[in-house]
Motif scaffolding. Structure first.
Motif, PDB file in Angstrom:
ATOM      1  N   VAL A   1       0.705  -1.602   0.266  1.00 45.86           N
ATOM      2  CA  VAL A   1      -0.010   0.393  -0.348  1.00 45.86           C
ATOM      3  C   VAL A   1       0.906   1.094  -0.345  1.00 45.86           C
ATOM      4  O   VAL A   1       0.562   1.958  -0.587  1.00 45.86           O
ATOM      5  N   THR A   2       2.114   1.065   0.962  1.00 46.05           N
ATOM      6  CA  THR A   2       2.867   2.181   0.713  1.00 46.05           C
ATOM      7  C   THR A   2       3.921   2.757  -0.526  1.00 46.05           C
ATOM      8  O   THR A   2       4.105   3.786  -1.178  1.00 46.05           O
ATOM      9  N   ALA A   3       3.763   1.804  -1.108  1.00 42.92           N
ATOM     10  CA  ALA A   3       4.393   2.010  -2.194  1.00 42.92           C
ATOM     11  C   ALA A   3       3.753   2.910  -3.056  1.00 42.92           C
ATOM     12  O   ALA A   3       4.222   3.069  -3.955  1.00 42.92           O
ATOM     13  N   GLY A   4       2.416   1.876  -3.290  1.00 44.01           N
ATOM     14  CA  GLY A   4       1.644   2.781  -4.274  1.00 44.01           C
ATOM     15  C   GLY A   4       1.814   4.169  -4.218  1.00 44.01           C
ATOM     16  O   GLY A   4       1.132   4.449  -5.157  1.00 44.01           O
ATOM     17  N   ARG A   5       1.333   4.449  -2.734  1.00 40.46           N
ATOM     18  CA  ARG A   5       0.815   5.889  -2.687  1.00 40.46           C
ATOM     19  C   ARG A   5       2.180   6.192  -2.694  1.00 40.46           C
ATOM     20  O   ARG A   5       2.240   7.491  -2.834  1.00 40.46           O
ATOM     21  N   THR A   6       3.204   6.401  -2.765  1.00 41.83           N
ATOM     22  CA  THR A   6       4.832   6.709  -2.678  1.00 41.83           C
ATOM     23  C   THR A   6       4.487   6.956  -4.204  1.00 41.83           C
ATOM     24  O   THR A   6       5.287   8.609  -4.303  1.00 41.83           O
ATOM     25  N   ARG A   7       4.196   6.947  -5.256  1.00 43.89           N
ATOM     26  CA  ARG A   7       3.937   6.889  -6.417  1.00 43.89           C
ATOM     27  C   ARG A   7       2.914   7.700  -6.979  1.00 43.89           C
ATOM     28  O   ARG A   7       2.507   7.985  -7.664  1.00 43.89           O
ATOM     29  N   LYS A   8       2.269   8.014  -5.575  1.00 42.98           N
ATOM     30  CA  LYS A   8       1.083   9.030  -6.480  1.00 42.98           C
ATOM     31  C   LYS A   8      -0.028   7.944  -7.015  1.00 42.98           C
ATOM     32  O   LYS A   8      -0.924   9.490  -7.668  1.00 42.98           O
ATOM     33  N   LEU A   9      -0.010   7.232  -7.060  1.00 48.16           N
ATOM     34  CA  LEU A   9      -1.078   6.330  -7.077  1.00 48.16           C
ATOM     35  C   LEU A   9      -2.281   6.440  -6.446  1.00 48.16           C
ATOM     36  O   LEU A   9      -1.747   5.780  -5.362  1.00 48.16           O
ATOM     37  N   PRO A  10      -3.844   6.525  -6.734  1.00 47.16           N
ATOM     38  CA  PRO A  10      -4.805   5.510  -5.809  1.00 47.16           C
ATOM     39  C   PRO A  10      -4.441   4.107  -4.892  1.00 47.16           C
ATOM     40  O   PRO A  10      -4.177   3.758  -6.147  1.00 47.16           O
ATOM     41  N   VAL A  11      -4.642   3.871  -4.312  1.00 47.65           N
ATOM     42  CA  VAL A  11      -4.265   3.110  -3.341  1.00 47.65           C
ATOM     43  C   VAL A  11      -5.398   2.508  -2.137  1.00 47.65           C
ATOM     44  O   VAL A  11      -5.812   3.436  -1.674  1.00 47.65           O
ATOM     45  N   ALA A  12      -5.934   1.065  -2.620  1.00 42.44           N
ATOM     46  CA  ALA A  12      -7.258   0.630  -1.280  1.00 42.44           C
ATOM     47  C   ALA A  12      -6.491  -0.494  -0.634  1.00 42.44           C
ATOM     48  O   ALA A  12      -5.827  -1.344  -1.117  1.00 42.44           O
ATOM     49  N   ASP A  13      -6.310  -0.393   0.430  1.00 46.19           N
ATOM     50  CA  ASP A  13      -6.414  -1.347   1.027  1.00 46.19           C
ATOM     51  C   ASP A  13      -6.947  -1.878   1.386  1.00 46.19           C
ATOM     52  O   ASP A  13      -8.122  -2.594   2.001  1.00 46.19           O
TER      53      ASP A  13
END
Length: 366
Positions: A40-52
Motif C-alpha cells: 500500500v505504501t509503495a503505491g502511494r509513494t508513486r502518487k497512485l490511488p491505492v485501496a487497502d
C-alpha cells in the motif's frame, strides 16, 4: 475506462505494475490499485490511488503459520527448492485473505478491466465473479499461468467460482531470450523506486562501482550478502555501495565501502559497473535492462530459480554468500563475456514496447 490493478501485499509485487498503471493514467484512464500491507505504501509513494483490501494483514504471520503447519515444505521453500508447493500454500492463504476485500472493491469501483499479477489471483476471481475482463501482468521469472493456477484454489472456493478463467491476455516483462517464448503482449521493464527516496549517491564515481542490494522482504534465509561482500571489500579495486545496509555489519567499514538508503533502481543502475543481489525478479530484470553484470546469491522462494535463469543467460552467475571472494567481484568488472551478454539484454529490453504503447493496446482491446 476504469482499471483496477491487484497485487500481492509485497513491495516487489506491486512495483512492476506501476509503469503500466501510470501509463494508463497518462492516457486519461482512471486507475486504482488494490493491495495490502507494505505494498500500500509503495503505491502511494508513486502518487497512485491505492485501496487497502485487507487491513491488518501481515504477510510474515501468514508465512509463519504455513511454515509451522508444513515444516517439510517450509524447509524446501527456504532452500529455494519447493517449486510451486510452497507458493501454492503461502500465496493460496494470502489470496484467501485478499479476495473478499478485492471483490468488495470491485463492486464499489466497477472497473472495466482488472489487471492482476500471478500471485494475486484474488483479482482474477473478483473479475470472474462480475464478468469483467482480466489481464495477467507477469512480474515473475516463473511462468505466471502456472503460478496463478497453483495458488487459486482457496480464493476460488471462497467465492464459489468453478475455475480460474483465462485472462484476455498477459503482459510479459521478461524477454524470451531469458525465459522462453510466452504468449501475450511484450512490455519494456522499467525499474522504479520501492519507497520514499532516502539515499543519495554520486551520479558516476571516478572508479568502478559495485552495488550490493538485498530483498525488501525480511526473513530467514535471505541475509548475509552484504556482510560477505564487506569481508572481502578491502581487496577489491572498486567502490562498493550498500543499498539499505543489512543489520550486523561492522561498525567500521573499509574505505571503499559506502552506504545509502532507498534509491530508485532506474537511477542507480546506469551508474553501476556490476551488482550483487538476492535474486529478486525485479532486480534481475533491472540489471538486465541497464546492461549491468550481476552476481546472484540464491535464496528462498523463487530466488534460486532466478539465479539459475541468470546463470543460463550468460549475464551473471550465482554463488552462495559465504563463497563470495574478491576475485569473483573483480570478474564481475572485467569479464568480457558477461558484459557482452548483459549488453545484448539491454538492447533487447529497450526494443520492447513502452508501457504507453501497451496501455493503448489494452484500452483498444476492452
Amino acid at each position: 475506462m476504469r482499471v483496477l490493478f491487484v497485487s500481492a501485499p509485497l513491495l516487489g509485487h506491486v512495483l512492476p505494475l506501476v509503469p503500466l498503471a501510470e501509463a494508463l493514467r497518462r492516457a486519461g484512464h482512471e486507475v486504482l490499485i488494490g493491495t495490502a500491507a507494505d505494498a500500500v505504501t509503495a503505491g502511494r509513494t508513486r502518487k497512485l490511488p491505492v485501496a487497502d483490501v485487507a487491513p491488518g494483514l501481515s504477510f510474515a504471520r501468514v508465512a509463519r503459520r504455513m511454515m509451522l503447519r508444513h515444516p517439510l515444505v517450509a524447509r524446501a521453500e527456504l532452500a529455494g527448492t519447493a517449486g510451486t508447493r510452497g507458493v501454492a500454500l503461502l500465496f493460496g492463504a494470502v489470496n484467501e485473505r485478499l479476495v473478499d476485500g478485492v471483490a468488495a472493491l470491485t463492486d464499489r469501483f466497477r472497473p472495466d478491466l482488472v489487471v492482476y499479477e500471478p500471485l494475486a489471483v484474488a483479482g482474477a476471481v473478483a473479475a470472474a465473479r462480475r464478468g469483467i475482463p482480466a489481464v495477467r501482468h507477469e512480474n515473475n521469472l516463473f511462468d505466471g499461468a502456472v503460478l496463478a493456477a497453483a495458488t487459486a484454489g482457496p480464493a476460488l472456493r471462497r467465492h464459489r467460482v468453478a475455475t480460474l478463467p483465462d485472462p484476455v491476455t498477459a503482459v510479459q516483462l521478461a524477454p524470451p531470450e531469458l525465459v522462453g517464448e510466452r504468449p501475450g503482449i511484450p512490455m519494456r521493464h522499467l525499474p522504479c523506486a520501492a519507497g520514499e527516496t532516502t539515499g543519495a549517491f554520486p551520479v558516476r564515481p571516478q572508479r568502478p562501482r559495485i552495488a550490493v542490494s538485498r530483498s525488501t522482504v525480511d526473513g530467514p534465509g535471505g541475509g548475509g550478502i552484504m556482510r560477505a561482500v564487506v569481508a572481502v571489500a578491502a581487496d577489491v579495486r572498486a567502490d562498493i555501495l550498500l543499498v539499505r545496509p543489512e543489520p550486523g555489519l561492522p561498525a567500521r567499514l573499509p574505505d571503499n565501502v559506502f552506504t545509502t538508503g532507498w534509491v530508485p533502481l532506474d537511477a542507480l543502475m546506469p551508474t553501476l559497473d556490476a551488482v550483487v543481489h538476492h535474486g529478486g525478479a525485479g532486480t534481475v530484470l533491472g540489471a538486465l535492462a541497464a546492461g549491468v553484470p550481476q552476481l546472484v546469491v540464491p535464496g528462498p522462494g523463487d530466488r534460486r530459480h532466478n539465479a539459475t535463469v541468470v546463470e543460463r543467460s550468460g549475464a551473471g552467475w550465482a554463488v552462495s554468500a559465504p563463497a563470495i571472494t574478491a576475485d569473483q567481484l573483480h570478474r564481475l568488472l572485467s569479464d568480457y563475456g558477461l558484459r557482452t551478454s548483459a549488453g545484448r539484454f539491454r538492447a533487447s529490453i529497450a526494443a520492447r514496447p513502452h508501457p504507453d504503447e501497451v496501455a493503448t493496446r489494452l484500452a483498444a482491446a476492452v
